[in-house]
Design a protein around this motif. Structure first.
Motif, PDB file in Angstrom:
ATOM      1  N   LEU A 196      46.911 -51.772  16.156  1.00  0.00           N
ATOM      2  CA  LEU A 196      47.274 -50.942  17.451  1.00  0.00           C
ATOM      3  C   LEU A 196      49.087 -50.422  17.237  1.00  0.00           C
ATOM      4  O   LEU A 196      49.558 -49.253  16.486  1.00  0.00           O
ATOM      5  CB  LEU A 196      47.217 -50.264  18.317  1.00  0.00           C
ATOM      6  N   ARG A 197      49.551 -51.808  17.168  1.00  0.00           N
ATOM      7  CA  ARG A 197      51.159 -52.016  17.096  1.00  0.00           C
ATOM      8  C   ARG A 197      51.619 -50.910  14.803  1.00  0.00           C
ATOM      9  O   ARG A 197      52.303 -50.892  15.306  1.00  0.00           O
ATOM     10  CB  ARG A 197      51.249 -53.284  17.246  1.00  0.00           C
ATOM     11  N   SER A 198      50.397 -51.770  14.648  1.00  0.00           N
ATOM     12  CA  SER A 198      50.730 -51.497  12.735  1.00  0.00           C
ATOM     13  C   SER A 198      51.074 -50.026  12.240  1.00  0.00           C
ATOM     14  O   SER A 198      51.583 -49.899  11.400  1.00  0.00           O
ATOM     15  CB  SER A 198      50.224 -52.846  12.197  1.00  0.00           C
ATOM     16  N   VAL A 199      50.202 -49.088  13.374  1.00  0.00           N
ATOM     17  CA  VAL A 199      49.724 -48.314  13.066  1.00  0.00           C
ATOM     18  C   VAL A 199      50.712 -47.166  14.056  1.00  0.00           C
ATOM     19  O   VAL A 199      50.988 -46.123  13.829  1.00  0.00           O
ATOM     20  CB  VAL A 199      48.350 -47.545  13.152  1.00  0.00           C
ATOM     21  N   GLY A 200      51.323 -48.165  14.861  1.00  0.00           N
ATOM     22  CA  GLY A 200      52.345 -47.040  15.889  1.00  0.00           C
ATOM     23  C   GLY A 200      51.636 -46.510  17.144  1.00  0.00           C
ATOM     24  O   GLY A 200      52.633 -45.255  17.570  1.00  0.00           O
ATOM     25  N   LEU A 201      50.132 -47.054  17.198  1.00  0.00           N
ATOM     26  CA  LEU A 201      50.560 -46.748  18.271  1.00  0.00           C
ATOM     27  C   LEU A 201      49.397 -47.555  19.790  1.00  0.00           C
ATOM     28  O   LEU A 201      48.495 -47.243  20.707  1.00  0.00           O
ATOM     29  CB  LEU A 201      48.624 -45.794  18.328  1.00  0.00           C
ATOM     30  N   GLU A 202      50.548 -48.346  19.688  1.00  0.00           N
ATOM     31  CA  GLU A 202      50.550 -49.729  20.649  1.00  0.00           C
ATOM     32  C   GLU A 202      50.393 -48.319  21.770  1.00  0.00           C
ATOM     33  O   GLU A 202      49.534 -49.108  23.420  1.00  0.00           O
ATOM     34  CB  GLU A 202      51.570 -50.256  20.573  1.00  0.00           C
ATOM     35  N   LEU A 203      51.534 -47.369  22.370  1.00  0.00           N
ATOM     36  CA  LEU A 203      51.248 -46.703  23.526  1.00  0.00           C
ATOM     37  C   LEU A 203      49.901 -45.966  23.545  1.00  0.00           C
ATOM     38  O   LEU A 203      49.559 -45.716  24.855  1.00  0.00           O
ATOM     39  CB  LEU A 203      52.812 -46.217  23.651  1.00  0.00           C
ATOM     40  N   LYS A 204      48.873 -45.743  22.786  1.00  0.00           N
ATOM     41  CA  LYS A 204      47.834 -45.255  22.523  1.00  0.00           C
ATOM     42  C   LYS A 204      46.399 -45.851  23.193  1.00  0.00           C
ATOM     43  O   LYS A 204      45.678 -44.860  22.876  1.00  0.00           O
ATOM     44  CB  LYS A 204      48.091 -44.071  21.451  1.00  0.00           C
ATOM     45  N   GLY A 205      46.540 -47.279  23.195  1.00  0.00           N
ATOM     46  CA  GLY A 205      45.059 -47.191  22.951  1.00  0.00           C
ATOM     47  C   GLY A 205      44.393 -47.133  24.247  1.00  0.00           C
ATOM     48  O   GLY A 205      43.334 -47.446  24.808  1.00  0.00           O
ATOM     49  N   GLY A 206      44.799 -46.837  25.689  1.00  0.00           N
ATOM     50  CA  GLY A 206      44.192 -46.090  26.591  1.00  0.00           C
ATOM     51  C   GLY A 206      43.480 -44.395  26.631  1.00  0.00           C
ATOM     52  O   GLY A 206      43.316 -44.177  27.205  1.00  0.00           O
ATOM     53  N   LYS A 207      43.990 -43.923  25.537  1.00  0.00           N
ATOM     54  CA  LYS A 207      43.513 -42.371  25.715  1.00  0.00           C
ATOM     55  C   LYS A 207      42.659 -42.545  24.589  1.00  0.00           C
ATOM     56  O   LYS A 207      41.943 -43.085  23.823  1.00  0.00           O
ATOM     57  CB  LYS A 207      45.152 -41.998  24.985  1.00  0.00           C
ATOM     58  N   PHE A 208      42.092 -40.808  24.601  1.00  0.00           N
ATOM     59  CA  PHE A 208      40.696 -40.451  24.219  1.00  0.00           C
ATOM     60  C   PHE A 208      41.194 -39.705  23.466  1.00  0.00           C
ATOM     61  O   PHE A 208      42.032 -38.984  22.726  1.00  0.00           O
ATOM     62  CB  PHE A 208      40.306 -39.733  25.041  1.00  0.00           C
TER      63      PHE A 208
END
Ligand code: ADP
Ligand code: ADP
Length: 228
Positions: free
Chosen positions: A122-134
């Motif tokens: 998730l970090r490598s695709v720039g989504l480390e802050l979105k893991g908890g979202k749907f």
């Protein structure tokens, strides 16, 4: 890694989607599959992923004739294949992190290991802050990056990506392409369907061009003659 011999695919009541396609992809290759909409790119990928059966001809994936793989064995074959579908196919009732974790959980990896790998990808695709979202709370481009993360999280032997940059702005397109390259450098064989000519021109890779179901050109020279 992938071999197609005289493969035909005919959907009911349609012109053939694939017509006498013979094609080999070696282990470790990075191949672009290109051609106009309707040329047969998605169909070819679905055949390799055992989502459809060829009408005739033979397909070997990892040396196995897919027509002879029992339905009960298909999930095992698919564990070695990462797929980015055109419509992402994310599970709407699971969070981003749960979607990405899914291929690892199916394999029974320990929870700690799953968490570590999911966080890293998730970090490598720039989504480390979105893991908890749907997924539906994310933009189309973000959903696409989730799909790429899910396809790559298990370090698959083969990656099939159908227009993986189709919804992305140029900057995100380069980021996703970098991820595909990095996976290829780690040993994953990569097949990318795209009709984005700028990608073909930027990356000096083998290009297989389909036209109305046939292989119209195959090689690195298509870029220069501009036939892709
Ligand atoms: P591409 O990915 O290059 O756009 P496709 O493989 O999606 O091409 O489509 C090739 C041809 O097969 C098109 O004419 C398309 O309409 C047809 N086709 C694809 N999927 C189906 C399907 N499930 N049923 C019937 N026809 C299909
Ligand atoms: P594209 O042609 O843009 O590559 P896809 O092949 O991914 O699109 O098609 C999207 C979905 O629509 C797939 O599930 C495919 O099976 C289906 N589909 C595509 N063309 C047809 C068609 N002519 N008839 C029925 N289903 C189709």
């Amino acid at each position: 890694m992938i071999q197609l011999f005289h493969v035909h695919k005919q959907y009911a009541g349609e012109a053939p989607a694939l017509l006498d396609v013979t094609l080999g992809v070696e282990k470790g290759e990075f191949v672009f599959l290109t051609g106009p909409s309707g040329a047969g790119k998605s169909t070819l990928m679905r055949l390799v992923f055992c989502a459809e059966a060829a009408t005739s001809g033979q397909i070997l994936v990892f040396g196995r004739n897919v027509a002879k793989v029992k339905p009960s064995q298909i999930p095992y074959l698919r564990r070695s294949i990462g797929v980015v579908f055109q419509d992402f196919k994310l599970l709407p009732d699971r969070t981003v992190a749960e979607n990405v974790a899914f291929p690892l959980e199916v394999r029974g990896l320990p929870a700690r290991e799953v968490r570590r790998k999911v966080d890293a990808i998730l970090r490598s695709v720039g989504l480390e802050l979105k893991g908890g979202k749907f997924p539906l709370a994310l933009s189309g481009g973000e959903q696409q990056r989730v799909a790429v993360a899910r396809a790559l999280v298990g370090d698959p032997a083969l990656l099939l990506a159908d227009e993986p940059t189709g919804n992305l702005d140029p900057e995100r397109t380069l980021e996703v392409m970098d991820l595909l390259h990095a996976a290829n450098a780690r040993g994953t064989t990569v097949l990318v369907a795209t009709h984005d000519r700028s990608l073909l021109e930027r990356y000096k890779k083998r290009v297989v061009a389909l036209e109305r179901g046939r292989v119209a050109a195959d090689g690195a020279e298509i870029r220069r003659t501009g036939r892709a």
